[in-house]
Design an enzyme around this catalytic site. Structure first.
Site, short mmCIF file in Angstrom:
data_model
loop_
_atom_site.label_atom_id
_atom_site.label_comp_id
_atom_site.label_asym_id
_atom_site.label_seq_id
_atom_site.Cartn_x
_atom_site.Cartn_y
_atom_site.Cartn_z
N HIS A 119 0.82 -1.21 0.00
CA HIS A 119 0.00 0.00 0.00
C HIS A 119 0.86 1.26 0.00
CE1 HIS A 119 -3.99 -1.73 0.23
NE2 HIS A 119 -3.52 -2.62 1.07
N ARG A 173 -6.75 -5.74 -18.16
CA ARG A 173 -6.28 -7.10 -18.40
C ARG A 173 -6.62 -7.97 -17.18
NH1 ARG A 173 -2.05 -3.60 -19.97
NH2 ARG A 173 -1.66 -3.60 -22.24
N ARG A 185 -11.42 -6.90 -20.27
CA ARG A 185 -11.17 -7.99 -21.19
C ARG A 185 -11.23 -9.30 -20.42
NH1 ARG A 185 -5.48 -8.24 -24.16
NH2 ARG A 185 -4.80 -8.92 -22.10
N GLU A 232 -7.91 -9.15 -33.41
CA GLU A 232 -6.46 -9.38 -33.35
C GLU A 232 -6.04 -10.57 -34.20
OE1 GLU A 232 -5.41 -10.09 -29.23
OE2 GLU A 232 -7.38 -10.93 -28.84
N ASN A 240 -0.86 -5.73 -31.56
CA ASN A 240 0.32 -6.58 -31.32
C ASN A 240 0.12 -7.95 -31.97
OD1 ASN A 240 0.83 -4.37 -29.74
ND2 ASN A 240 0.75 -5.46 -27.80
N ASP A 241 -0.98 -8.61 -31.61
CA ASP A 241 -1.25 -9.92 -32.18
C ASP A 241 -1.67 -9.83 -33.64
OD1 ASP A 241 -0.53 -11.79 -30.30
OD2 ASP A 241 -2.43 -11.68 -29.23
N ARG A 255 6.20 -12.75 -32.26
CA ARG A 255 6.73 -11.53 -31.63
C ARG A 255 7.54 -11.83 -30.37
NH1 ARG A 255 2.83 -9.01 -27.87
NH2 ARG A 255 0.93 -10.25 -27.74
N CYS A 271 -6.39 -0.78 -28.98
CA CYS A 271 -5.84 -0.91 -27.62
C CYS A 271 -4.44 -1.51 -27.64
CB CYS A 271 -6.76 -1.74 -26.73
SG CYS A 271 -6.92 -3.46 -27.25
#
Length: 536
Positions: A187, A292, A328, A426, A449-450, A460, A497
């Protein structure tokens, strides 16, 4: 000049004198007591005063770091009311006839060790909290009042810092934190990020550094003691540029993300943990475009419960206060592994058993997550996004499962909202049938990315192929354009994204394509807003 490395918690440059913060030494002596009931009453009075102190600190923290980050002080007050904790102290006083200080210290040590030995990183971090509340009560029993306030701006160096100590210090006099212990999930680390204070942990600090000039480089995780003249000049220049850039961007907080010609763009943040919320708010994101959810699954030895997930999703939804949050669903597999999923080895995991494929094959895992997300929808504006889609059949299977989950919640009388549902584009398959997919969902979010990986047939994760991995490839850009056009034909919005969304060399290209939303790392929100506002 002495240079040390540590783990960085928050970016930035701090230059100043080190104040070696040494906790008040509560030298607890074991004493026999004759009047057991009087000693228990003495403990209860000290506990009551400690709770009053924590409540006062909570009010201070709400003003300085916000309600969510101040909650730890409420948790500390609740921990002092914990039955197991109090029973232990009472039993030690009664059965061993010892003084309250010794009973509290023994209980604090035992509970702290118990938490420290747990596998879960969250509970490990609670070890410090137990020590903190115990030391507070011991301090009250001894007539103390807590941490002294700082007298001048300085860099705090300490073995560790409890959240209550961090909050109690005068924020205007805190230049940076440097500690030997601590974790990125503690914390105190969260408070440092929220307060925008450069911080390092896991530094081999020395008491002899007290009052020496030092530099904390939060970008590289470096601490420099007694810097020479050239190093000091260099870092002062860096600090000046830093402040100028921050001020320039701060002027953009609260401003619309709109081009000179009036084209508006939703500028959202990508995050992977509840602890990132401070950065989202600090950088003035209009929402969260990618949460995520797999962070709840990684680093654990078993599946997170529905309640664990609900608690996290609810906190995010409440913190964002009506701004859209896109969760997601589980995207595990490939380079993100958790042993308890028993996914096994695959020759080509990037194209293997992962993401929505796991969820559709293991519907109970999927349903648990969807229930938690839907329950959280009652506390904010959330949307749900599904990764690795390749076909219409997958969308229909998802909708069937979602209907079952909604019926379950309705039967139980659990409230939920009718949330937006979207998919990640993707895979080339999803891009090529995006005209059909657009009829089935509320939005598209392009995972560049994908999409680049699968379009160019380039792994990648393989650094030998770096020269062939080209997200600016015309094939990738054509697919993005196609997806946006197909979305708009069906009246839904399309965003990006993936990492390409933050590539400012392509911002003008995306604006011309009509991309509705860009979701990037929190620290890139304001620079990207400036780029968009400067565009014609």
């Amino acid at each position: 000049m002495e240079t040390c490395k540590g783990t960085k918690i928050f970016d930035g440059i701090a230059i100043g004198s080190i104040f070696y913060y040494k906790k008040h030494e509560n030298n607890v002596e074991r004493k026999r007591v004759e009047d057991i009931e009087a000693e228990i009453t003495r403990y209860e009075n000290a506990k009551k005063k400690a709770i009053e102190q924590l409540n006062a600190l909570h009010e201070k923290a709400v003003v300085e770091v916000g309600e969510i980050n101040a909650q730890i002080l409420e948790v500390h007050a609740m921990m002092l009311e914990d039955d197991d904790y109090n029973d232990s102290i009472h039993n030690l006083i009664k059965n061993q006839g010892i003084n309250a200080e010794c009973a509290v210290a023994t209980t604090g040590d035992n509970f702290s060790e118990m938490f420290a030995n747990m596998d879960d990183e969250y509970f490990k971090a609670r070890s410090v909290d137990v020590k903190d509340i115990s030391e507070r009560v011991i301090n009250v029993l001894g007539g103390g009042h807590g941490a002294d306030e700082l007298k001048e701006p300085c860099i705090i160096a300490a073995e560790d810092l409890a959240p209550s100590e961090t909050v109690q210090m005068d924020k205007t006099k805190l230049l940076a934190f440097v500690t030997r212990h601590g974790s990125t999930n503690s914390h105190t680390a969260i408070l440092a990020r929220t307060m925008s204070i450069p911080a390092l942990i896991k530094v081999d600090i020395k008491e002899e550094w007290n009052h020496k000039t030092a530099i904390v480089d939060g970008y590289t995780g470096t601490l420099i003691i007694d810097p020479d003249a050239d190093t000091l000049i260099s870092y002062r220049e860096k600090q000046k540029r830093d402040e100028e850039q921050k001020q320039l961007l701060l002027d953009l907080k609260g401003k619309e993300t709109v081009t000179k010609s009036g084209q508006k763009v939703h500028l959202y943040a990508n995050i992977g943990n509840v602890s990132d919320l401070g950065a989202v708010l600090q950088n003035d994101a209009a929402g969260i475009g990618l949460f995520r959810s797999e962070f709840l699954y990684l680093g654990k030895s078993t599946f997170p419960t529905e309640e664990e997930q609900f608690s996290a999703y609810k906190q995010v939804a409440e913190t964002m206060a009506g701004k859209r949050v896109i969760f997601r669903t589980l995207d595990i597999g490939a380079d993100k592994q958790a042993d308890y999923f028993q996914l096994g080895n695959e020759e080509n995991p990037a194209m293997g058993y992962r993401a929505i494929r796991i969820c559709l094959n293991e519907p109970e895992i999927f349903k648990t997550q969807l229930r938690a997300m839907l329950r959280a929808s009652n506390y904010g504006k959330i949307a749900i996004m599904y990764p690795m889609i390749t076909s219409l059949d997958e969308i229909r299977d998802i909708k069937k499962i979602m209907t079952e989950v909604k019926e379950e919640l309705s039967t139980l009388g659990v409230p939920y909202d009718d949330v937006e549902q979207g998919i990640m584009i993707e895979t080339p398959a999803a891009a090529m049938i995006s005209d059909l997919l657009a009829k089935e969902v509320d939005f598209f979010s392009i995972g560049t990315n994908d999409l680049t990986q699968y379009t160019l047939a380039v792994d990648r994760q393989n650094n030998r192929l770096d020269r062939f991995y080209n997200p600016h490839h015309e094939a990738v850009l054509r697919m993005i354009r196609m997806v946006v056009e197909n979305a708009h034909k069906e009246g839904i919005w399309a965003g990006i994204c993936g990492e390409l969304g933050a590539d400012m060399s392509l911002t003008d290209t995306f604006l011309k394509m009509g991309v509705d939303e860009l979701s990037v790392s929190p620290g890139l929100i304001l620079p990207l807003r400036k780029k968009i506002r400067d565009a014609e």
